[in-house]
Scaffold this active site. Structure first.
Site, short mmCIF file in Angstrom:
data_model
loop_
_atom_site.label_atom_id
_atom_site.label_comp_id
_atom_site.label_asym_id
_atom_site.label_seq_id
_atom_site.Cartn_x
_atom_site.Cartn_y
_atom_site.Cartn_z
N HIS A 10 -7.47 2.37 108.24
CA HIS A 10 -8.14 2.98 109.54
C HIS A 10 -8.55 2.00 110.32
CE1 HIS A 10 -6.92 6.99 107.49
NE2 HIS A 10 -7.64 6.04 106.67
N GLU A 24 -14.75 6.97 107.92
CA GLU A 24 -13.99 6.02 106.92
C GLU A 24 -13.90 4.49 107.24
OE1 GLU A 24 -10.24 8.03 105.88
OE2 GLU A 24 -9.71 6.38 104.27
N HIS A 79 -9.46 2.41 101.17
CA HIS A 79 -9.82 3.91 101.86
C HIS A 79 -10.89 4.76 101.20
CE1 HIS A 79 -6.09 4.37 104.12
NE2 HIS A 79 -5.66 3.14 103.34
N GLU A 146 -9.02 4.71 96.61
CA GLU A 146 -9.83 5.95 97.39
C GLU A 146 -11.31 6.07 96.80
OE1 GLU A 146 -9.06 7.74 99.94
OE2 GLU A 146 -7.03 7.75 99.99
ZN LIG Z 1 -7.79 6.81 104.52
#
Ligand SMILES: [Zn+2]
Length: 231
Positions: A10, A24, A79, A146
């Site tokens: 992102h 994020e 992420h 993640e």
């Molecule tokens: Zn993400």
């Protein structure tokens, strides 16, 4: 020279998941920066690139293309999860993947979870597989991490800068292990240092054009107990 490609998940107009006063993209950019700094400081025999130096918008396809065109040896996409769960999970592509890709996931997953557990009881959500574009379209071993959930109690870890640093450094160590990078030589301790730092002051007591005069003075000094040297 091994090539490491870091994808900061992102950026730009896409902040990723947003909750608890956190974005994020801000977290993933920090984790990747801690990772690249750590690699540069501790290892050699590699070059590394990041998908974005600043806060640009990039499509998923662009990021895979950049890594493919560059000929990266490894691709890591960082992420933060969302959806109210808790814990850490990692992904590889759910189609055919090489044993190298599986090995990369194993080493990264282990390093990151170990580092996270230095801060608390972090849930291991497992090594997973999914049809994510950056994993499907990259040609080299590729893993997506993640790192906890932005919209749950996990956010207390994500607000801790030391935690983000540890997670970044764990990513770096995992990559270094996977690629077999050698560690930079540590600077050697210098036992001579204290001696060389000491200054010595010498006293000159005479300067003569006739050596005999110098010898006479030296004799006199020696009689009085001084260590006299003629130069
Ligand atoms: Zn993400």
């Amino acid at each position: 020279m091994k090539k490491i490609f870091w994808d900061k998940g992102h950026g730009g107009s896409d902040p990723g998941a947003v909750a608890n006063g956190l974005q994020e993209k801000q977290l993933t950019h920090k984790i990747v920066e801690y990772a690249t700094d750590y690699l540069a400081a501790h290892y050699e025999g590699f070059t590394q690139r990041v998908s974005r130096e600043g806060d640009q918008s990039l499509t998923l396809g662009q990021r895979a293309d950049m890594a493919n065109k560059w000929g990266a040896d490894v691709f890591v996409s960082v992420h933060i999860n969302a959806g109210g769960g808790t814990g850490f999970e990692s992904y590889v592509y759910n189609g055919g993947v090489s044993s190298q890709t599986v090995a990369l996931q194993n080493v990264l997953h282990g390093e990151i979870l170990f580092a996270m557990r230095g801060f608390g009881a972090i849930t291991d959500r497992g090594k997973k597989r999914a049809n994510y574009a950056v994993l499907r379209e990259t040609k080299m071993p590729a893993v997506l991490t993640e790192n906890l959930f932005i919209d749950s109690n996990d956010s207390k870890y994500l607000k801790n800068e030391a935690f983000l640093k540890a997670v970044g450094e764990a990513h770096a160590r995992g990559i270094a292990k996977f690629l077999g990078l050698s560690q930079k030589e540590k600077p050697q301790p210098q036992p001579q240092q204290q001696v060389s730092d000491k200054k010595l002051y010498r006293v000159q007591v005479g300067a003569f054009s006739d050596r005999r005069n110098a010898e006479n003075l030296a004799e006199e000094l020696k009689k009085k107990g001084y260590p006299a040297i003629i130069v």
